[in-house]
Design a protein around this motif. Structure first.
Motif, short mmCIF file in Angstrom:
data_model
loop_
_atom_site.label_atom_id
_atom_site.label_comp_id
_atom_site.label_asym_id
_atom_site.label_seq_id
_atom_site.Cartn_x
_atom_site.Cartn_y
_atom_site.Cartn_z
N LYS A 179 0.83 -1.20 0.00
CA LYS A 179 0.00 0.00 0.00
C LYS A 179 0.87 1.26 0.00
CE LYS A 179 -3.83 -2.30 2.38
NZ LYS A 179 -4.67 -2.37 3.61
N LYS A 180 1.99 1.20 0.70
CA LYS A 180 2.90 2.35 0.74
C LYS A 180 3.52 2.59 -0.64
CE LYS A 180 4.00 1.68 5.64
NZ LYS A 180 5.04 1.26 6.63
N ILE A 181 3.87 1.50 -1.32
CA ILE A 181 4.41 1.64 -2.68
C ILE A 181 3.33 2.15 -3.62
CG2 ILE A 181 5.42 0.40 -4.63
CD1 ILE A 181 6.65 -1.54 -2.59
N ALA A 182 2.09 1.68 -3.43
CA ALA A 182 0.97 2.15 -4.25
C ALA A 182 0.75 3.64 -4.05
CB ALA A 182 -0.29 1.37 -3.91
N ASP A 183 0.87 4.12 -2.81
CA ASP A 183 0.72 5.55 -2.55
C ASP A 183 1.78 6.35 -3.29
OD1 ASP A 183 -1.43 5.07 -0.90
OD2 ASP A 183 -0.27 5.12 0.96
N TRP A 184 3.01 5.82 -3.31
CA TRP A 184 4.09 6.48 -4.05
C TRP A 184 3.75 6.52 -5.55
CZ3 TRP A 184 6.96 4.26 -7.99
CH2 TRP A 184 8.06 5.00 -8.45
N ALA A 185 3.26 5.38 -6.07
CA ALA A 185 2.94 5.30 -7.50
C ALA A 185 1.84 6.29 -7.88
CB ALA A 185 2.54 3.88 -7.86
N LYS A 186 0.86 6.45 -7.02
CA LYS A 186 -0.23 7.40 -7.29
C LYS A 186 0.32 8.82 -7.38
CE LYS A 186 -3.79 4.64 -4.94
NZ LYS A 186 -4.64 4.56 -3.72
N LYS A 187 1.25 9.14 -6.50
CA LYS A 187 1.84 10.48 -6.51
C LYS A 187 2.64 10.73 -7.78
CE LYS A 187 2.10 10.86 -1.47
NZ LYS A 187 3.01 10.93 -0.29
N GLN A 188 3.11 9.64 -8.40
CA GLN A 188 3.85 9.78 -9.67
C GLN A 188 2.91 9.86 -10.86
OE1 GLN A 188 7.18 10.12 -9.09
NE2 GLN A 188 6.49 9.77 -6.98
#
Length: 324
Positions: A94-103
């Motif tokens: 989920k933390k990686i997904a949050d990063w991906a969304k910000k990108q």
């Protein structure tokens, strides 16, 4: 990241003390790492995270990662006498997904889909617990916040890496940055492939950033073929090549528990139900001892067909081999 195994007081500037101290030191190094930062900022979020020494492919996740998830959540390590800590973080995806969304990327919200996209959970980034593990074993900090070994020497780790293997090189740079923040100096030596491979085989390293050899990504459930070369009958002293003995044990591990699992696997058919159970035992043993710090799965696209052949590798044990 792989560390050559050392016995008590084998060296003065590295992991010294008891075997427990050495294991605790590897756990401390692990908890000083931030896997989300490594996976995103250093390799661009393109590889699946794995907490066990096995690639997180869909088939292997069903056999190994998913069944072991509850065990990983309940795993405890003793950070001080009588005080235990659960190091596993199941929110990494989920933390990686949050990063991906910000990108600006579109990512799923379903947990199962996130695991298929970004892999499993991993170990918490917890420098405070890492510090307590080291202090418990006699490590100290100097006035600059740098770690000293129980022998009072500045703690430095020397790591070899081949820079043309881009992901493992970037992971090494990430570890260097993150361990520096923790007060530990990682010295990276870059090598061309031939000397890199040769020094790995000869045991001429302290640490190495490399694709794993704890369990290769074979397409079957049976791990005997992948881990047989870790048996202590193939143990190779430093200065001799593991390739000459049929060993994959470049870390020079000598474990009765590993031997027992390999021996038990050797007694049963590759499609026996107990094969996966013993494979789970191997993964648990590897993680508990933190023989290596496993980070991400190999990310290249691999195809496999359905052709299987029976190979008689031992008189009583046929091997099922799937060819890519």
């Amino acid at each position: 990241f792989f560390f050559k195994q050392k016995t008590a007081y084998d060296i003065s500037l590295g992991l010294v003390g008891s075997e427990m101290c050495i294991r605790d030191s590897r756990w401390a190094l692990t908890l000083a790492l931030d896997i989300v930062d490594l996976q995103t900022e250093y390799i661009g979020g393109v590889a699946r995270v794995t907490a066990i020494p096995h690639p997180a492919t869909p088939v292997q996740m069903e056999l190994y990662h998913n069944p072991l998830e509850s065990w990983l959540k309940e795993l405890q390590i003793e950070i001080e006498e009588g005080i235990f800590y659960r190091p596993y973080d199941d929110t990494v995806q989920k933390k990686i997904a949050d990063w991906a969304k910000k990108q600006g990327y579109s990512v799923p919200t379903d947990t199962k889909e996130l695991r298929l996209l970004f892999g499993t959970g991993w170990w918490k980034h917890d420098p405070e617990i890492a510090e307590r593990l080291l202090l418990k074993n006699g490590f100290t900090r100097n006035r600059n916040g740098e770690w000293l070994t129980p022998a009072g020497e500045l703690w430095k780790i020397k790591m070899i890496v081949a820079p043309d293997e881009v992901e493992i090189y970037r992971l090494a740079i990430g570890a260097q940055d993150q361990w520096a923040d923790f007060g530990l100096k990682l010295e990276i030596e870059t090598l061309q492939r031939d000397p890199y491979y040769n020094r790995n085989l000869m045991g001429e390293f302290e640490a190495i950033s490399s694709w794993g050899n704890a369990s290769s990504g074979d397409a079957t459930a049976d791990k005997w073929q992948a881990i047989f070369g870790l048996h202590s009958q193939f143990y190779t002293p430093n200065g001799e090549s593991t390739a000459a003995r049929g060993s994959i044990d470049t870390m020079r591990i000598k474990s009765k528990e590993v031997d027992l699992i390999i021996d038990e696997l050797g007694k049963i058919h590759p499609e026996d139900d107990q094969v996966v159970e013993l494979g789970h035992d191997f993964m648990k043993l590897w993680v508990e001892n933190m023989f290596s710090i496993t980070t991400v799965s190999f990310k290249k696209f691999v195809t496999t067909d359905t052709l299987s052949l029976i190979h008689i590798s031992e008189p009583t044990r046929p091997r099922l081999i799937s060819y890519a």
